[in-house]
Scaffold this active site. Structure first.
Site, short mmCIF file in Angstrom:
data_model
loop_
_atom_site.label_atom_id
_atom_site.label_comp_id
_atom_site.label_asym_id
_atom_site.label_seq_id
_atom_site.Cartn_x
_atom_site.Cartn_y
_atom_site.Cartn_z
N CYS A 2 -2.45 2.58 9.96
CA CYS A 2 -2.91 3.77 9.26
C CYS A 2 -3.23 4.87 10.28
O CYS A 2 -3.84 4.62 11.31
CB CYS A 2 -4.15 3.56 8.40
N ARG A 27 2.00 4.58 13.12
CA ARG A 27 0.86 3.69 12.85
C ARG A 27 0.93 3.04 11.48
O ARG A 27 0.16 2.13 11.16
CB ARG A 27 -0.46 4.47 12.95
N TRP A 74 -0.70 1.96 6.17
CA TRP A 74 -0.12 0.62 6.33
C TRP A 74 -0.96 -0.27 5.42
O TRP A 74 -2.14 -0.50 5.68
CB TRP A 74 -0.23 0.17 7.79
N GLY A 101 -8.94 0.71 8.31
CA GLY A 101 -9.82 -0.44 8.53
C GLY A 101 -9.92 -1.25 7.25
O GLY A 101 -9.15 -1.05 6.31
N HIS A 512 14.48 -31.09 22.18
CA HIS A 512 13.44 -31.83 21.46
C HIS A 512 13.20 -31.31 20.05
O HIS A 512 12.12 -31.49 19.50
CB HIS A 512 12.14 -31.82 22.27
#
Ligand code: M6R
Length: 615
Positions: A2, A27, A74, A101, A512
């Site tokens: 954000c 962002r 975001w 946040g 493996h």
């Protein structure tokens, strides 16, 4: 994670906010919005999609104001919809907020507010924050308070758990903006009769050279000609203004199609900048005054712990090889997100290093803080001057790689390893590394920019190879020793920008388990640039060949792969200390060209954001 911008001044706010958002789009880019305030009218526009979609909307319905806030999102809480886009407005219509946040106790707050008659129109945690501010303004702050708006925000924040960087405006206080921070970055730009707010100095778009870094727990009350800061517990804060160097922050495309391509090709320059001024006069060691630690103090440490996330974590793994080899100090590498919670037992003589391009990654920051709380000396390698991590660490080294905008990290990674090599050299020379060996490494370091340039010169050949592999959906990346972290990074680059499944493995470990994936539909990119072990890697390649797996060899000994590899990227022969850095470049180009030919948006890959400032 954000991006926030805010403006209060005398100019038309809209172009300033939109330009700021475009700079911050790296962002987050799910949706964008802005709120403008003029003459008691709050004008809010928000749209799902990129900032360009918002800009079109703003052009269609212009609104002139000299203050406003904006956001590029975001998504965390609530899907990608117009309603969940920021800004969010309190249900009384008086307050608008943009927030970065996570409000962790938002459900309890929401219940409380619903009971009080507040309503909600989104699924976000942010909407509870703005309504709680409205509630505190209306019911908990006396009208004759010295600054009622600030006071309401301050009281609100005492009830908030989680992280935030936000800017809020109100119809009731038309000449004031409040900004606050805890855990998510927020910077205030200082102009003449104007202030800007942004998550990152890029969002100022060159409009402010003087900035105030808001610290966790601080709240700013900003008017057109003043900025006062207090803490959540109402202690006044001395406002310190810092100057920024816009040359370092330059982030134009400069003729390239994408930032990622530009940043890949900028690596010789970025490496020069990482090295400049950091070699001793006798060319046998490094000069690292930024570490802020005396040679004697440094000699006391007998263990180094590196913490980081994502690509920076791969740089830590590369550092482990370099430091253990040249400085002979044991190195541990931890994911910052795990370290911060797992209470790992650390030897008392441990030096903690964090690496973060942005300097704002919340997990890395919290790993740093936890180490400090436990009394460990902390150092940071970061690319962002003035970032929270650089401010809070006890010392550190800036990368000076120039702003990295592409979400997939490229030049920051190679520059981080170069700096770790300087650290390995520096500590090594204090311990067992001979003068002659030190000089050899210095000479390798100095040759690094040209070596990387010689690989970049092969870009068109690598692009041709990439065309053959665009439709594959699974890849293995294999390397040994110092090239194992590079294999991990190659796999990460491919998956994050092309959405192809890719795994990095130590070449011999492949037997493996991952060998079960090998088939004609799963190419393996094999790194083989090590004299000592190349023949072993050729055997691993034979095992893949026997199972009809296509092979792309990245090697300085192409002859070893005659008749085995389907494609070979021939590498220059370089000193072992810089092999990892040089070998990174073809993998970046391969990922880049594959993603481009699949039509992917390499600068803004789906679901990602550049600086991860939420948990
Ligand atoms: O800014 P940081 O270096 O702390 O960022 C760490 C990771 O989020 C970052 O490297 C991420 O993995 C990139 N998308 C990798 O290309």
């Amino acid at each position: 994670m954000c991006g926030i911008t805010g403006y209060i001044g005398c100019r038309d706010a809209t172009p300033i906010l939109i330009e700021g958002l475009l700079k911050l789009e790296y962002r987050g880019y799910d949706s964008a919005g802005l709120a403008l305030l003029d003459n008691g009218t709050l004008d809010v526009k928000k749209k799902k999609g990129r900032v360009s979609v918002l800009a079109e909307e703003v052009d269609k319905h212009p609104f002139r104001a000299t203050m406003g806030i904006s956001h590029t999102r975001w998504a965390t809480h609530g899907g990608v919809t117009d309603a969940n886009a920021h800004p969010h407005v309190s249900s009384d219509g008086n307050f608008a907020i943009v927030h970065n946040g996570i409000i962790e106790n938002y459900e309890n707050i929401k219940k409380f507010l619903l009971d009080k008659g507040y309503s909600f129109s989104s699924q976000t945690d942010t909407e509870t924050l703005v309504n709680l501010i409205a509630y505190h303004y209306e019911h908990r702050t006396p009208p004759d308070s010295e600054n009622r708006f600030l006071e309401a925000v301050r009281k609100t924040l005492r009830h908030i758990e989680g992280t935030y960087g936000f800017a809020v405006i109100s119809k009731l206080c038309p000449d004031e903006m409040i900004a606050a921070r805890k855990g998510s970055p927020l910077i205030i730009g200082v102009g003449k009769n104007e202030y800007l707010v942004s998550s990152d100095i890029l969002g100022f778009a060159g409009r402010a050279s003087n900035v105030i870094y808001l610290e966790d727990g601080q709240i700013a009350s900003i008017t057109r000609d003043n900025c006062d800061i207090v803490t959540v517990s109402n202690a006044p804060v001395d406002v310190r203004v810092n100057e920024i160097d816009w040359e370092l922050e330059n982030a134009e495309l400069g003729g390239f199609d994408t930032y990622m391509e530009k940043e890949i090709f900028e690596q010789p320059k970025a490496l020069e900048n990482a090295i400049r001024g950091r070699i001793s006069d006798d060319m046998s060691t490094a000069k690292l005054s930024g570490l802020n630690i005396t040679p004697n103090e440094l000699r006391q440490f007998d263990r180094i712990l590196f913490c980081a996330c994502g690509t920076a974590w791969h740089a830590c793994l590369a550092a482990e090889y370099l430091i253990e080899k040249y400085a002979r100090i044991p190195v541990d590498v931890e994911y910052a997100s795990e370290f911060r919670y797992r209470n790992a037992p650390l030897d008392k003589n441990t030096l903690v290093f964090v690496i973060s391009q942005s300097g704002e990654t919340i997990d890395t920051l919290e790993a740093l803080r936890e180490s400090k709380r436990k009394g460990f000396r902390t150092l940071a390698i970061t690319n962002s001057v003035g970032s929270t991590i650089s401010r809070e660490s006890d010392g550190g080294l800036y990368q000076y790689a120039g702003k990295e905008i592409g979400v997939a990290s490229t030049k920051a990674f190679t520059s981080q390893i170069a700096i770790c090599l300087l650290v390995a050299l520096y500590i090594g020379r204090m311990r067992d590394l001979s003068f002659a060996a030190g000089r050899e490494i210095v000479s390798a370091i100095n040759s690094l920019p040209r070596a990387v340039e010689s690989v970049l010169a092969k870009a068109s050949g690598i692009e041709k190879i990439a065309q053959k592999y665009t439709s594959y959906e699974d890849f293995l990346f294999l390397g040994r020793l110092a090239e194992f972290p590079i294999a991990l990074e190659g796999a990460l680059k491919l998956k994050e920008i092309s959405y192809i499944h890719a795994e990095g493995y130590p070449a011999a470990e492949m037997k493996h388990g991952p060998i079960a994936l090998v088939c004609p539909e799963c190419p393996s990119v094999i790194l083989a640039n090590s004299d000592d072990i190349s023949l072993k890697i050729v055997s691993n390649a034979q095992e893949i060949k026997a199972r009809k797996g296509p092979i792309i060899a990245v090697t300085d000994r192409p002859e070893l792969f005659d008749g085995i590899a389907d494609d070979v990227i021939a590498m220059p022969r370089v000193h072992e200390s810089i092999r990892g850095i040089v070998a990174t470049v073809p993998l970046q180009l391969l990922a880049y060209y594959i993603a481009r030919s699949r039509g992917c948006d390499v600068d803004k890959p789906r679901n990602l954001a550049k600086a991860v400032t939420v948990e």
